[in-house]
Design a protein around this motif. Structure first.
Motif, mmCIF file in Angstrom:
data_model
loop_
_atom_site.group_PDB
_atom_site.id
_atom_site.type_symbol
_atom_site.label_atom_id
_atom_site.label_comp_id
_atom_site.label_asym_id
_atom_site.label_seq_id
_atom_site.Cartn_x
_atom_site.Cartn_y
_atom_site.Cartn_z
ATOM 1 N N ARG A 59 0.994 -1.326 0.019
ATOM 2 C CA ARG A 59 0.028 0.094 -0.130
ATOM 3 C C ARG A 59 0.857 1.391 0.033
ATOM 4 O O ARG A 59 0.581 2.310 -0.651
ATOM 5 C CB ARG A 59 -0.907 -0.115 1.117
ATOM 6 N N LEU A 60 2.004 1.197 0.880
ATOM 7 C CA LEU A 60 2.881 2.408 0.701
ATOM 8 C C LEU A 60 3.522 2.445 -0.623
ATOM 9 O O LEU A 60 3.616 3.640 -1.287
ATOM 10 C CB LEU A 60 3.935 2.189 1.823
ATOM 11 N N LEU A 61 3.902 1.222 -1.133
ATOM 12 C CA LEU A 61 4.279 1.519 -2.674
ATOM 13 C C LEU A 61 3.590 2.051 -3.695
ATOM 14 O O LEU A 61 3.958 2.734 -4.683
ATOM 15 C CB LEU A 61 5.140 0.055 -3.086
ATOM 16 N N LEU A 62 2.334 1.739 -3.617
ATOM 17 C CA LEU A 62 1.186 2.176 -4.434
ATOM 18 C C LEU A 62 1.268 3.630 -4.129
ATOM 19 O O LEU A 62 0.686 4.454 -5.262
ATOM 20 C CB LEU A 62 -0.159 1.348 -4.082
ATOM 21 N N ALA A 63 0.929 4.112 -3.115
ATOM 22 C CA ALA A 63 0.784 5.666 -2.660
ATOM 23 C C ALA A 63 2.015 6.277 -3.293
ATOM 24 O O ALA A 63 1.570 7.339 -3.798
ATOM 25 C CB ALA A 63 0.916 5.953 -1.197
ATOM 26 N N VAL A 64 3.192 5.799 -3.351
ATOM 27 C CA VAL A 64 4.247 6.371 -4.027
ATOM 28 C C VAL A 64 4.194 6.370 -5.199
ATOM 29 O O VAL A 64 4.313 7.412 -6.100
ATOM 30 C CB VAL A 64 5.684 5.696 -3.537
ATOM 31 N N VAL A 65 3.660 5.324 -6.074
ATOM 32 C CA VAL A 65 3.529 5.244 -7.546
ATOM 33 C C VAL A 65 2.454 6.453 -7.935
ATOM 34 O O VAL A 65 2.478 6.891 -9.011
ATOM 35 C CB VAL A 65 2.872 3.796 -7.735
ATOM 36 N N LEU A 66 1.275 6.188 -7.090
ATOM 37 C CA LEU A 66 0.281 7.231 -7.517
ATOM 38 C C LEU A 66 0.735 8.713 -7.374
ATOM 39 O O LEU A 66 0.185 9.611 -8.239
ATOM 40 C CB LEU A 66 -1.040 6.971 -6.556
ATOM 41 N N ALA A 67 1.351 8.983 -6.426
ATOM 42 C CA ALA A 67 2.018 10.439 -6.301
ATOM 43 C C ALA A 67 2.775 10.735 -7.134
ATOM 44 O O ALA A 67 2.759 12.047 -7.805
ATOM 45 C CB ALA A 67 2.592 10.521 -4.853
ATOM 46 N N GLU A 68 3.634 9.877 -7.739
ATOM 47 C CA GLU A 68 4.645 10.100 -8.719
ATOM 48 C C GLU A 68 3.827 10.243 -10.291
ATOM 49 O O GLU A 68 3.910 11.103 -10.748
ATOM 50 C CB GLU A 68 5.644 9.059 -8.972
ATOM 51 N N ALA A 69 2.614 9.694 -10.325
ATOM 52 C CA ALA A 69 1.812 9.603 -11.653
ATOM 53 C C ALA A 69 1.205 10.857 -11.369
ATOM 54 O O ALA A 69 0.771 11.644 -12.316
ATOM 55 C CB ALA A 69 1.158 8.471 -11.660
ATOM 56 N N ALA A 70 0.761 11.523 -10.234
ATOM 57 C CA ALA A 70 -0.177 12.414 -10.204
ATOM 58 C C ALA A 70 0.549 13.930 -10.363
ATOM 59 O O ALA A 70 0.282 14.878 -10.889
ATOM 60 C CB ALA A 70 -0.774 12.783 -8.854
ATOM 61 N N TYR A 71 1.980 13.813 -10.174
ATOM 62 C CA TYR A 71 2.778 14.807 -9.879
ATOM 63 C C TYR A 71 2.641 15.741 -11.187
ATOM 64 O O TYR A 71 2.521 16.821 -11.322
ATOM 65 C CB TYR A 71 4.046 14.684 -9.460
ATOM 66 N N PRO A 72 3.034 15.107 -12.508
ATOM 67 C CA PRO A 72 3.097 15.758 -13.531
ATOM 68 C C PRO A 72 1.973 16.314 -14.093
ATOM 69 O O PRO A 72 1.675 17.392 -14.828
ATOM 70 C CB PRO A 72 3.752 14.852 -14.537
ATOM 71 N N VAL A 73 0.751 15.454 -13.660
ATOM 72 C CA VAL A 73 -0.664 16.124 -14.210
ATOM 73 C C VAL A 73 -0.922 17.522 -13.231
ATOM 74 O O VAL A 73 -1.518 18.179 -13.717
ATOM 75 C CB VAL A 73 -1.674 14.915 -13.890
ATOM 76 N N VAL A 74 -0.601 17.351 -11.930
ATOM 77 C CA VAL A 74 -0.919 18.542 -11.259
ATOM 78 C C VAL A 74 0.083 19.657 -11.573
ATOM 79 O O VAL A 74 -0.445 20.599 -11.586
ATOM 80 C CB VAL A 74 -0.531 18.144 -9.400
ATOM 81 N N TRP A 75 1.197 19.371 -11.970
ATOM 82 C CA TRP A 75 1.950 20.609 -12.571
ATOM 83 C C TRP A 75 1.458 21.107 -13.683
ATOM 84 O O TRP A 75 1.384 22.208 -13.988
ATOM 85 C CB TRP A 75 3.587 20.087 -12.445
ATOM 86 N N TYR A 76 1.070 20.128 -14.508
ATOM 87 C CA TYR A 76 0.563 20.653 -15.835
ATOM 88 C C TYR A 76 -0.763 21.552 -15.731
ATOM 89 O O TYR A 76 -0.971 22.655 -16.212
ATOM 90 C CB TYR A 76 0.242 19.554 -16.881
ATOM 91 N N GLY A 77 -1.629 21.122 -14.745
ATOM 92 C CA GLY A 77 -2.989 22.120 -14.487
ATOM 93 C C GLY A 77 -2.663 23.199 -13.838
ATOM 94 O O GLY A 77 -3.106 24.180 -14.104
ATOM 95 N N LEU A 78 -1.507 23.324 -12.727
ATOM 96 C CA LEU A 78 -1.336 24.482 -12.092
ATOM 97 C C LEU A 78 -0.597 25.641 -13.120
ATOM 98 O O LEU A 78 -0.676 26.632 -13.490
ATOM 99 C CB LEU A 78 -0.362 24.185 -11.155
ATOM 100 N N HIS A 79 0.408 24.818 -14.029
ATOM 101 C CA HIS A 79 1.279 25.600 -14.779
ATOM 102 C C HIS A 79 0.203 26.286 -15.966
ATOM 103 O O HIS A 79 0.534 27.456 -16.401
ATOM 104 C CB HIS A 79 2.401 24.760 -15.627
ATOM 105 N N ARG A 80 -0.523 25.551 -16.480
ATOM 106 C CA ARG A 80 -1.390 25.919 -17.515
ATOM 107 C C ARG A 80 -2.545 26.828 -17.271
ATOM 108 O O ARG A 80 -2.852 27.962 -17.814
ATOM 109 C CB ARG A 80 -1.861 24.857 -18.518
ATOM 110 N N PHE A 81 -3.377 26.500 -16.341
ATOM 111 C CA PHE A 81 -4.441 27.415 -15.713
ATOM 112 C C PHE A 81 -4.258 28.089 -14.660
ATOM 113 O O PHE A 81 -5.116 29.006 -14.456
ATOM 114 C CB PHE A 81 -5.621 26.118 -15.534
ATOM 115 N N VAL A 82 -3.212 27.951 -13.743
ATOM 116 C CA VAL A 82 -3.085 29.002 -12.857
ATOM 117 C C VAL A 82 -2.100 30.031 -13.263
ATOM 118 O O VAL A 82 -2.039 31.393 -13.258
ATOM 119 C CB VAL A 82 -2.808 28.325 -11.473
ATOM 120 N N LEU A 83 -0.734 29.420 -13.697
ATOM 121 C CA LEU A 83 0.534 30.217 -13.607
ATOM 122 C C LEU A 83 0.157 31.085 -14.965
ATOM 123 O O LEU A 83 0.867 32.058 -15.099
ATOM 124 C CB LEU A 83 1.778 29.223 -13.624
#
Length: 263
Positions: A59-83
C-alpha cells in the motif's frame, strides 16, 4: 549559508553560471532544505504509522506510485491554468502572488532567484493534493509516503528546471530533449510544452509541439499576455516591477552581475 539568498535584488545568472555553481546553489537553497526536511519527516511518519497500524508495504508503494503519477498532471494543471492564467494579475490582492510565482520567471528566464518556487506556495499545494492520494490507498502511512515522494520529486524538479535554463548542454539525450522543449516554451510560444521532465500530459491534451516550426512565435512569450495595454488596466504588477512589462529578457550586459554562490 542562507545569507546569499537574503540580499534584495540578488540574482544568480544561469546564463553565466557553471554546472558546479548551479549544484552548489541548489544544494544550499533554503527551499530545497525545507523540502528535504519535510521528506524525511513524512517518510518517518509513514514508517511509524506502518509499524503502528500494520499497513501492508504494497500500500505504501502504491501510494508512492500514485503520487509520482499525479505529480506531472498536477504540475500541468497548475502551470497551464493558474500560472499562465490571466485572472491573478487582474486583482490587486493576487497580483503580487502571480508576479512572484511565474511572471518574473518569464520576464527573465535566466534569474535563478525567481526560478525556485516559493515554499509558502509549494508546500501547501503538495500537502493538499498528494496527501489525500496516499491516504485513500494506505491511510496515514500512505499519506506520509505520498508526501515524502512529492517533496523529493520537487527537489528533483527544481534541479532539472534550473539545468534547463543553464548555459550547459546535458549529456543525457532525454534531458537535452526536455531542455529544448522547455526553452521553446520560454522563447518561442508559451501556450504549450508545459511539462518539465516529461511531456506526456502535453501530448494527451494537445499542447505539445516538437519544434519552433510547428507554431508561430507568440508575442506574449515573455509577458504572458500582461502587455502595456493590460498594465494600464491592471497596474499592480507593473507597479511592483517598477516599470512596464518587457517584451524580451534584458541583455546579459544589463542584468545585474552576480558571482555564483560557490564564491
Amino acid at each position: 549559508m542562507y545569507q546569499r539568498w537574503r540580499h534584495h535584488g540578488r540574482s544568480f545568472d544561469l546564463g553565466r553560471m557553471t554546472l558546479r555553481e548551479l549544484l552548489v546553489a541548489w544544494g544550499t537553497h533554503p527551499a530545497i532544505h525545507a523540502y528535504a526536511v519535510l521528506a524525511v519527516l513524512s517518510g518517518a511518519w509513514a514508517v511509524q504509522r506502518t509499524l503502528a497500524d500494520g499497513t501492508p508495504l504494497w500500500r505504501l508503494l502504491l501510494a508512492v506510485v500514485l503520487a509520482e503519477a499525479a505529480y506531472p498532471v498536477v504540475w500541468y494543471g497548475l502551470h497551464r491554468f493558474v500560472l499562465h492564467g490571466r485572472w491573478l494579475y487582474r486583482s490587486r490582492w493576487t497580483a503580487a502572488l502571480w508576479k512572484r510565482v511565474h511572471f518574473d520567471h518569464h520576464q527573465d528566464p535566466h534569474r535563478l532567484d525567481v526560478l525556485f518556487g516559493s515554499p509558502l506556495n509549494v508546500i501547501p499545494t503538495i500537502v493538499l493534493l498528494l496527501c489525500p492520494v496516499g491516504w485513500l490507498v494506505g491511510g496515514w502511512a500512505g499519506a506520509g509516503a505520498a508526501l515524502c515522494a512529492g517533496f523529493l520529486t520537487t527537489c528533483a524538479y527544481e534541479l532539472v528546471h534550473s539545468m534547463q535554463h543553464l548555459n550547459y548542454k546535458p549529456r543525457a539525450a532525454w534531458l537535452r530533449r526536455a531542455k529544448e522543449l522547455h526553452l521553446a516554451h520560454h522563447f518561442h510560444h508559451e501556450g504549450g510544452n508545459y511539462g518539465i521532465t516529461e511531456f506526456a500530459v502535453d501530448r494527451a491534451l494537445g499542447t505539445f509541439y516538437a519544434g519552433v516550426r510547428d507554431r508561430p512565435r507568440s508575442p506574449h512569450v515573455f509577458n504572458l499576455g500582461y502587455d502595456r495595454a493590460e498594465a494600464e488596466r491592471f497596474p499592480w504588477v507593473a507597479e511592483l516591477s517598477g516599470g512596464p512589462p518587457r517584451d524580451r529578457p534584458p541583455p546579459a550586459r544589463d542584468r545585474q552581475a552576480a558571482p555564483g554562490p560557490a564564491e
